[in-house]
Scaffold this active site. Structure first.
Site, mmCIF file in Angstrom:
data_model
loop_
_atom_site.group_PDB
_atom_site.id
_atom_site.type_symbol
_atom_site.label_atom_id
_atom_site.label_comp_id
_atom_site.label_asym_id
_atom_site.label_seq_id
_atom_site.Cartn_x
_atom_site.Cartn_y
_atom_site.Cartn_z
ATOM 1 N N GLU A 84 -33.184 -79.259 -40.885
ATOM 2 C CA GLU A 84 -33.700 -80.034 -39.761
ATOM 3 C C GLU A 84 -32.573 -80.508 -38.849
ATOM 4 O OE1 GLU A 84 -36.329 -80.995 -43.396
ATOM 5 O OE2 GLU A 84 -34.237 -80.476 -43.001
ATOM 6 N N CYS B 141 -28.537 -80.109 -43.765
ATOM 7 C CA CYS B 141 -29.948 -79.749 -43.906
ATOM 8 C C CYS B 141 -30.432 -78.907 -42.722
ATOM 9 C CB CYS B 141 -30.808 -81.010 -43.979
ATOM 10 S SG CYS B 141 -30.450 -82.080 -45.380
#
Length: 160
Positions: A75, A73
């Site tokens: 993040e 991901c």
């Protein structure tokens, strides 16, 4: 038995124009990162931008793989890079934007559970909150003053 109530507080902005200047700048960096995401399978692009206390801005985007669990991901891409390159720096603020090629993303889209846990590790490590702004491609933006609002029962090193 005792009932325990857990509450979280988020702030919702109607549009980018309402955000503080420093958040607008960081969100634009998240947009740029989002537009470079590699998401040929989900068609769901996510970009993250992180401001460190040393002034550095780190960006990341989701990177998919035909072997789905092998992707990462946005993040976590950003926060792990920040941790590897600036291990002593604190994360001050994070901005996240997600868009889909399959449908409009007009409401705030928070980090997934795995990303929340990864962000929690850094918030606990630095002993200070990480301000998080998140949104879809456009529309409303949510702000959490701490990851603790998004993951109130954090699993951390204190239980090990």
């Amino acid at each position: 038995m005792k009932e325990v109530k857990i509450e979280s507080t988020l702030y919702v902005y109607e549009a980018m124009e309402e955000l503080p200047k420093e958040a607008v700048s960081l969100m634009h960096k998240a947009f740029e990162a989002r537009d470079k995401a590699y998401a040929p399978y989900s068609n769901f692009n996510v970009g993250a931008a992180i401001l460190l206390d040393n002034g550095e801005v780190i960006t990341g985007n989701n990177q998919e793989n035909a072997s789905y669990p092998s992707g990462l991901c946005a993040e976590r891409t950003a926060i792990y890079y920040a941790g590897s390159q600036y291990p002593e720096a604190k994360v001050v603020r994070m901005a996240i934007s997600a868009s889909s090629k399959n449908k409009p993303t007009l409401s705030p889209i928070p980090p997934c559970g795995a990303c929340r846990q990864a962000i929690a590790e850094y918030e606990v490590k630095q002993a200070s909150p990480i301000e998080i702004y998140f949104m879809g491609k456009s529309g409303k933006i949510a702000k959490s003053e701490s990851l603790a609002n998004l993951l109130p029962l954090v699993f951390d090193k204190s239980v090990l």
